[in-house]
Design a protein around this motif. Structure first.
Motif, PDB file in Angstrom:
ATOM      1  N   GLY A 169     -20.189  38.208  -9.010  1.00  0.00           N
ATOM      2  CA  GLY A 169     -19.194  38.732  -8.089  1.00  0.00           C
ATOM      3  C   GLY A 169     -18.030  39.395  -8.810  1.00  0.00           C
ATOM      4  N   VAL A 170     -17.202  40.073  -8.022  1.00  0.00           N
ATOM      5  CA  VAL A 170     -15.957  40.640  -8.537  1.00  0.00           C
ATOM      6  C   VAL A 170     -14.800  40.162  -7.671  1.00  0.00           C
ATOM      7  N   HIS A 171     -13.659  40.038  -8.321  1.00  0.00           N
ATOM      8  CA  HIS A 171     -12.407  39.661  -7.667  1.00  0.00           C
ATOM      9  C   HIS A 171     -11.418  40.790  -7.924  1.00  0.00           C
ATOM     10  N   VAL A 172     -10.911  41.414  -6.836  1.00  0.00           N
ATOM     11  CA  VAL A 172     -10.004  42.552  -7.002  1.00  0.00           C
ATOM     12  C   VAL A 172      -8.783  42.373  -6.104  1.00  0.00           C
ATOM     13  N   HIS A 173      -7.714  43.048  -6.469  1.00  0.00           N
ATOM     14  CA  HIS A 173      -6.535  43.092  -5.619  1.00  0.00           C
ATOM     15  C   HIS A 173      -6.795  44.074  -4.482  1.00  0.00           C
ATOM     16  N   ALA A 174      -6.546  43.631  -3.253  1.00  0.00           N
ATOM     17  CA  ALA A 174      -6.909  44.432  -2.091  1.00  0.00           C
ATOM     18  C   ALA A 174      -5.925  44.198  -0.948  1.00  0.00           C
ATOM     19  N   PHE A 175      -5.823  45.185  -0.077  1.00  0.00           N
ATOM     20  CA  PHE A 175      -5.050  45.041   1.154  1.00  0.00           C
ATOM     21  C   PHE A 175      -5.525  46.110   2.116  1.00  0.00           C
ATOM     22  N   PHE A 176      -5.684  45.741   3.375  1.00  0.00           N
ATOM     23  CA  PHE A 176      -6.362  46.611   4.321  1.00  0.00           C
ATOM     24  C   PHE A 176      -5.499  46.899   5.553  1.00  0.00           C
ATOM     25  N   GLY A 177      -5.703  48.084   6.139  1.00  0.00           N
ATOM     26  CA  GLY A 177      -4.995  48.472   7.355  1.00  0.00           C
ATOM     27  C   GLY A 177      -5.735  49.582   8.067  1.00  0.00           C
ATOM     28  N   GLU A 178      -5.133  50.097   9.110  1.00  0.00           N
ATOM     29  CA  GLU A 178      -5.774  51.146   9.905  1.00  0.00           C
ATOM     30  C   GLU A 178      -5.527  52.534   9.323  1.00  0.00           C
ATOM     31  N   ASP A 179      -4.376  52.731   8.676  1.00  0.00           N
ATOM     32  CA  ASP A 179      -3.985  54.040   8.162  1.00  0.00           C
ATOM     33  C   ASP A 179      -3.723  53.938   6.663  1.00  0.00           C
ATOM     34  N   SER A 180      -4.440  54.713   5.864  1.00  0.00           N
ATOM     35  CA  SER A 180      -4.383  54.581   4.420  1.00  0.00           C
ATOM     36  C   SER A 180      -2.993  54.874   3.858  1.00  0.00           C
ATOM     37  N   ASN A 181      -2.400  55.978   4.276  1.00  0.00           N
ATOM     38  CA  ASN A 181      -1.081  56.338   3.757  1.00  0.00           C
ATOM     39  C   ASN A 181      -0.037  55.289   4.123  1.00  0.00           C
ATOM     40  N   GLU A 182      -0.094  54.836   5.381  1.00  0.00           N
ATOM     41  CA  GLU A 182       0.884  53.858   5.838  1.00  0.00           C
ATOM     42  C   GLU A 182       0.759  52.553   5.071  1.00  0.00           C
ATOM     43  N   ILE A 183      -0.472  52.081   4.852  1.00  0.00           N
ATOM     44  CA  ILE A 183      -0.647  50.801   4.167  1.00  0.00           C
ATOM     45  C   ILE A 183      -0.256  50.932   2.698  1.00  0.00           C
ATOM     46  N   GLY A 184      -0.491  52.098   2.092  1.00  0.00           N
ATOM     47  CA  GLY A 184      -0.080  52.306   0.709  1.00  0.00           C
ATOM     48  C   GLY A 184       1.430  52.293   0.554  1.00  0.00           C
ATOM     49  N   GLU A 185       2.130  52.954   1.481  1.00  0.00           N
ATOM     50  CA  GLU A 185       3.594  52.988   1.431  1.00  0.00           C
ATOM     51  C   GLU A 185       4.186  51.609   1.681  1.00  0.00           C
ATOM     52  N   TYR A 186       3.577  50.854   2.560  1.00  0.00           N
ATOM     53  CA  TYR A 186       4.071  49.500   2.831  1.00  0.00           C
ATOM     54  C   TYR A 186       3.867  48.584   1.631  1.00  0.00           C
ATOM     55  N   TYR A 187       2.676  48.665   1.025  1.00  0.00           N
ATOM     56  CA  TYR A 187       2.306  47.652   0.032  1.00  0.00           C
ATOM     57  C   TYR A 187       2.846  47.950  -1.359  1.00  0.00           C
TER      58      TYR A 187
END
Length: 281
Positions: A169-187
């Motif tokens: 397996g792999v373990h990665v840092h992740a975070f998910f949302g509906e809108d890519s730009n919005e989730i990137g700016e938030y996170y």
């Protein structure tokens, strides 16, 4: 994990890395065996040497024994899981003489993984012992890890282990949302803030937006985005490594509870089903 076991029925209950080198294998086994019994066999233990070393002086361990501590304690942990009673003698803890260790995991079979960060020695140890391995890919490009995955598989086969039981397996840092730009700016400020907090104690340079954007891009190590982006990157990792397990670490930097719950919801209801569907095709 014990609390979660009482309000769930199906999900696996696994730890992040238990730093086995500075833990007592007997106590660690007892703790996880307890959860395994409460959850009717759903507990999993992930043992690692530890990329954070603060626990070593805290528990009186010498860093010069970094690898030897892990090797001895991992072998003891496996023996506890497989034998009852147990007799054992090593260098770093008191001897065990015909000792019964209770409680016992369900069916005397606690599931154990070895977490590795990219050292060949760790890969060889896990493969030789026939243990499933979880690679932490939290920097750089995943493709750089390809030789280690192949090395693990080759040593696993050469050691005579059953390939039907092969797990990786792999373990990665992740975070998910509906809108890519919005989730990137938030996170980004949350994620970079955590990287800087860790970095200040380790002499790292300040975390840069360019690092974040490269990580999120094609071939990068971060999976932070919308459903389609995330599905594509997970499938790319599966194709690259032949994964049997994918682990998403979503709480780096402590995002808000609402955002965390949304990320879990998106992962469970939209991303995971699409990945499973694609892999059945």
């Amino acid at each position: 994990m014990a609390a979660a076991s009482t309000v769930t029925k199906n999900i696996k209950l696994g730890s992040a890395v238990s730093v086995l080198s500075s833990s007592d294998p007997v106590k660690l086994y007892q703790s996880f065996a307890t959860v395994d019994l409460i959850s009717n066999g759903r507990a999993e233990l992930m043992a690692g040497r530890g990329s954070f070393i603060e626990s070593f002086p805290l528990y009186g361990q010498d860093l010069k024994d970094y690898d030897a501590l892990f090797d001895e304690k991992l072998r003891l942990l496996l023996q506890i899981n497989q034998q009852d009673p147990i007799s054992w003698k090593g260098k770093f803890r008191p001897e065990l003489k015909n000792q019964t260790i209770l409680p016992r995991a369900l069916n005397n079979n606690l599931k154990m993984w070895v977490a590795v960060g990219g050292t060949p020695e760790s890969v060889v140890r896990a493969a030789t012992l026939g243990l499933p391995v979880m690679f932490a890919i939290i920097g750089g490009s995943p493709v750089q890890f390809k030789p280690l995955f192949e090395y693990y598989k080759n040593v696993y086969q050469q050691s005579g282990h059953d390939m039907d039981k092969f797990e990786i397996g792999v373990h990665v840092h992740a975070f998910f949302g509906e809108d890519s730009n919005e989730i990137g700016e938030y996170y980004y400020p949350i994620y970079s803030g955590q990287m800087d907090r860790i970095g200040r104690s380790r002499g790292w340079p300040a975390y840069q937006r360019a690092q974040f954007d490269r990580g999120r891009g094609k071939g990068g190590h971060l999976i932070i985005g919308d459903v389609n982006e995330s599905v594509d990157k997970i499938l790319e990792l599966h194709e690259l490594f032949g994964l049997t397990r994918f682990s998403a670490h979503m709480d780096v930097g402590a995002p808000s509870h609402d955002r965390m719950m949304k990320s879990i919801e998106v992962f469970g209801t939209k991303i995971a089903p699409k990945v499973r569907e694609a892999l059945r095709m």
